[in-house]
Design an enzyme around this catalytic site. Sequence first.
Site, PDB file in Angstrom:
ATOM      1  N   GLU A 235      -1.501  -8.855   9.950  1.00 23.67           N
ATOM      2  CA  GLU A 235      -0.428  -9.596   9.052  1.00 23.67           C
ATOM      3  C   GLU A 235       0.952  -9.605   9.640  1.00 23.67           C
ATOM      4  O   GLU A 235       1.849 -10.426   9.450  1.00 23.67           O
ATOM      5  CB  GLU A 235      -0.312  -9.313   7.636  1.00 23.67           C
TER       6      GLU A 235
ATOM      7  N   HIS B 102       0.771  -1.064   0.151  1.00 19.14           N
ATOM      8  CA  HIS B 102      -0.188  -0.001  -0.034  1.00 19.14           C
ATOM      9  C   HIS B 102       0.870   1.344  -0.081  1.00 19.14           C
ATOM     10  O   HIS B 102       0.600   2.278   0.714  1.00 19.14           O
ATOM     11  CB  HIS B 102      -0.925   0.168   1.186  1.00 19.14           C
TER      12      HIS B 102
ATOM     13  N   ASP C 185      -0.292  -4.352   6.227  1.00 22.04           N
ATOM     14  CA  ASP C 185      -1.590  -5.225   5.641  1.00 22.04           C
ATOM     15  C   ASP C 185      -1.437  -5.643   4.099  1.00 22.04           C
ATOM     16  O   ASP C 185      -0.644  -4.779   3.432  1.00 22.04           O
ATOM     17  CB  ASP C 185      -2.895  -4.861   5.896  1.00 22.04           C
ATOM     18  N   GLU C 186      -1.764  -6.587   3.864  1.00 24.99           N
ATOM     19  CA  GLU C 186      -1.993  -6.960   2.354  1.00 24.99           C
ATOM     20  C   GLU C 186      -0.774  -6.783   1.468  1.00 24.99           C
ATOM     21  O   GLU C 186      -0.776  -6.131   0.340  1.00 24.99           O
ATOM     22  CB  GLU C 186      -3.074  -6.252   1.815  1.00 24.99           C
ATOM     23  N   VAL C 187       0.305  -7.185   1.856  1.00 26.23           N
ATOM     24  CA  VAL C 187       1.504  -7.363   1.106  1.00 26.23           C
ATOM     25  C   VAL C 187       1.538  -8.210   0.122  1.00 26.23           C
ATOM     26  O   VAL C 187       1.518  -9.593   0.149  1.00 26.23           O
ATOM     27  CB  VAL C 187       2.747  -7.635   2.204  1.00 26.23           C
TER      28      VAL C 187
END
Lengths: 652, 652
Positions: free
Chosen positions: A336, A223, A284-286
């Site tokens: 995460e 992100h 998050d959301e890597v």
Amino acid sequence: MPLPASVQPGSGQLAITQSFSVATAGAHDAGLDSGVQRLVGQLSRQTGIPFRPKPGATPTLQIHADHGLEAVQKLDEDESYQLTVSEAGAQITAPTTLGALHGMQTFLQLVTITPNGFAAPAVKIQDQPRFPWRGLLIDVSRHFIPLDVLKRNIDGMAAVKMNALHWHLSDDQGFRAESKKFPKLTGMGSAGQFYTQDEIRDVIAYAHDRGIRVVPEFDMPGHSRSWFLGYPELSSGAGPYTLEGGGIDPITDPTRESTYKFLEKFIAEMAKLFPDAYFHIGGDEVDGKQWDANPKIQEFIHAHGMKNNQDLQAYFNQRLEKILTKNHKIMVGWDEILHPDLPKTIVVQSWRGQQSLAVAAQQGYRGILSYGYYLDLMWPAARHYAIDPMSGAAASLTPEQQKLILGGESCQWAEWVTPENIDSHIWPRNAAIAERLWSPQEVTDVAAMYTRLNAVSLDLEWLGLTHRSARERMLQRMAGAEDITALRVLADVVEPLKDYNRWSDAQGPIDFHAPLNRMIDAVYPESDPARRLSDLVQAFAQSGYKDQAIEDQLRRWLTLWRDNDAKLHPLLQQSFLLQENVALSQNLSAVGAAGLQALDYLDKAQIAPDSWKTQQLAMIEQAKGRSANLLLMVAAPVGQLIEASAGGAPHN
Amino acid sequence: MPLPASVQPGSGQLAITQSFSVATAGAHDAGLDSGVQRLVGQLSRQTGIPFRPKPGATPTLQIHADHGLEAVQKLDEDESYQLTVSEAGAQITAPTTLGALHGMQTFLQLVTITPNGFAAPAVKIQDQPRFPWRGLLIDVSRHFIPLDVLKRNIDGMAAVKMNALHWHLSDDQGFRAESKKFPKLTGMGSAGQFYTQDEIRDVIAYAHDRGIRVVPEFDMPGHSRSWFLGYPELSSGAGPYTLEGGGIDPITDPTRESTYKFLEKFIAEMAKLFPDAYFHIGGDEVDGKQWDANPKIQEFIHAHGMKNNQDLQAYFNQRLEKILTKNHKIMVGWDEILHPDLPKTIVVQSWRGQQSLAVAAQQGYRGILSYGYYLDLMWPAARHYAIDPMSGAAASLTPEQQKLILGGESCQWAEWVTPENIDSHIWPRNAAIAERLWSPQEVTDVAAMYTRLNAVSLDLEWLGLTHRSARERMLQRMAGAEDITALRVLADVVEPLKDYNRWSDAQGPIDFHAPLNRMIDAVYPESDPARRLSDLVQAFAQSGYKDQAIEDQLRRWLTLWRDNDAKLHPLLQQSFLLQENVALSQNLSAVGAAGLQALDYLDKAQIAPDSWKTQQLAMIEQAKGRSANLLLMVAAPVGQLIEASAGGAPHN
């Protein structure tokens, strides 16, 4: 709202008249004084009374706080207060100014209009929060949110006793906090829309004055496209990058020492700018695709004995954590980041489910819950309200482990909001989450919650929030007219698509510059009339379809809806923004007509014919489906009436 | 609105899309640039489109002004402009930035929502004002009006091309402009509510940026009690004085030289602060009782061969005029100042009637009309609109004399307004007066005016004015609830008492600190539904009571009104602010019911019985009377239906 921990009603009421006045005692504190000023201003706005205290008279409200505001608000400060209201006056006592500020909010909420004037009922309240961390995340990256909008939302947070603004300051779509050390972060990564350091200090002071901590988030290593426009060398790929994106999501390169040199300088600067002890690094959301595609990064993974990208992120987080510690900051990250290599001091924010919160606590990590509190998913308040940080997996934790759960945060992700409609996406539903985090766990009555929610919604508009009024303007824009009576009828009974369904409809990357000026952008996330209709249909069923008052009310609504399309249709035709709602309006009329027919059958004690029932239920099914990204929320309850009229339930 | 001098419609329309852009040429001018910024911001708000011009594309709107804004705006500046819109683009050309600013307002008004998007119709407009002085007086003495409220009203003035803010800064109830030379003027005469000199400069700059002159008024020798709290030696009596008053009205002592020494210093200071060439000294309603009661003053009158108090005021004005001239200011005063001893350079503002304007012109004085434009009298827009500065006595003036009539000013006197409701007392009606002063004299169609007024009303809310939205909040306050559907029905069909009838009801001096939070303070000065009802009843009569579409509409409204009291009554009971409206709400129901019965008679081609008619008309008479200071405006048109149903007109 939130409901206090303990309320003992008294008898009589305290009149609020033009002579209303406030006096403070105890630790003298500028924070308390400005709190009193805001209280008087707000009470004056809400009542329309320009107060003129009589010199020498006993103050109406006396406030005593033992200690003033800390220069930097702490997580474990005592927020309790006592509030006593009698016919003779009101008193707030609190160990800290923070508690006194909360007490003032409660006092404000007690004042209502009565047959005898404005008044607060006599009461004795002893109150303190259940959780010390009660936050709201505002994403200012996907759509930039100007200072004044942010501030009025901080006012709203204070009104419902939330105490942490989680400021999501960077994401793929924009970097919003000025760095003097790295000016290209905003210079190239914000399209000119960012907060200067002076503005950031202003927001922090504004929040502090209202008992609210400000926790900044700089999301990494994922992100983070906006960082790479000015500093492509931080990324794991070749660049160049644009804010609009395309191709695989770029992420930070954790293998280069230069990345950490950059972050050391950057974090040192931001750690000074943001005084709070906590600092959010995202995590998050890597999306590991850029790491997979970079041979040097894969080589690094192997050379350091790591198994996969997760290990690489953990390595990155460890390095990051050391930099934060050096700057006297405690690391917060999305769930995460949970990894045994990280010290137990960090805080984990659970968003993917309640499970991760419990797992973190079992491992000795502190946590805050955001799963279930995503305001952008357009859930009804009741659904958020039902989720408790201590429920689910957390319910089986030991008392010691449960202490590690600090509270929760609602999240306002900004893919689909603008400064114009962000208030209505946050409020009033956020007040239900605030209550969940403040009030005792056993406070769960949904009907009572909605009653309080409606009251607080009105208070919030007096504070300057526009969660109700903005819809009027947006409907007028779409209609091109001031009189939007018929359009309001339609808007009142629909809700936007839920969850991520609007995303899937968007097909391809979202254009974050597209106008958000359609019906879906204007309507409230939750339809009050639809909820009330549903309640009414249940009550009608419980009366054996005999309660005449209920039937009258149902008929009024159904008639209004049945007749609405005739009035609305010409308006919809003449506006390119409304044309897509033609079918929806027709569906509402059909639903209204079918409901009236069902009532006729119930009235006449006839069982509706099967063919009619089948046809009408097919219509209802069709009306329940999405239309122009909207859901017609009154279709299902009318479906129940149809079922009942065809013998699905007893009737007279 | 105001309607331009010349409009030639073209074919097609200019689409307003996300690529909308503006370019300027000609005299480079910061005033023009900020005007363009405001235009783009306003258009973006009105359409909900975040504009993203395509680099290198032809600008959508091109603006050319030959000359920039004058540092100090002059009365006789050229305000004309040309605006051409075609499918390919729009152009504004003007000799001055002032004209270009007006052209931009016209452009903004042209953009509407269409079935194919936002668009401005193709058109060629050649426009200039009829009068050079088009003002709005705002009284900030009786109730202080904060800076932000003043500014949004200045925005509103600019939107309807008014060009003079008459700032009534002092009166008995408060002195609102900081004087450094005489700090006790505000220090003792404002109760802490005043504008600092920096704030005044800010307002002047804000207005100048929008093509608006600021003319200050310091009212003397009457209406000046607030001066005497700090400087009792200026008064003709003994003092001491309070802002609340009581006893006879104190007035300035024009016989003492010390008064003129004071005024020389004061005016010198204010003349620097206010750059405009005109300076208003009030001069109205001089109550001579203090002069009569003061032997020294009477002695002065005799010693100087004066006949009466009027001569003394003329003497005062002459002295004042000399001081103003020394400070390069032109004197403006209310029509009482008219006296042959004053030079022909002064300007007379007629408020007591149109006659004085003509008399002044005959004597060679310039004048502006305010009679007929008093917004505080709660007249309908049409009544203001019908009054023309060139009508009445002025119609018989010679062309030379007519040139002396500079224009007019609407007046917002502040006895009954607060910052909360002032917008609704000024707007949208003020736009009708603005049109009277700008557009050609022959533009007089009332129905067309109302159509434009409704459109401009919506635009004004987008500018930030609260003339519509404030009512919602005030009704919610009175109801103590968010849902005010039934209360809105009542509020929509009533109007506040007209003229000075609220004053006579007040019995005794007005308490300027009393809350203004009742129904009369919330409702609009003019009821749109009542006007539309009246039109509809006329149209129904013209159809011989046969037009079914009209009858259906009438029935919808009458049913709504008949059934409203049942819903509203419980709400009225529970609020001390609404209890006084119980009778009014019952009256509305009775009127609705009677109207429906009348329609039934008309439908059945029966002549309603006389006894019924008599009874119903008595009810109508009673309903037309004041109730809680409100007038039920739908009673009279329903009375016409009753008359008709009883044989007062042909029916089927």
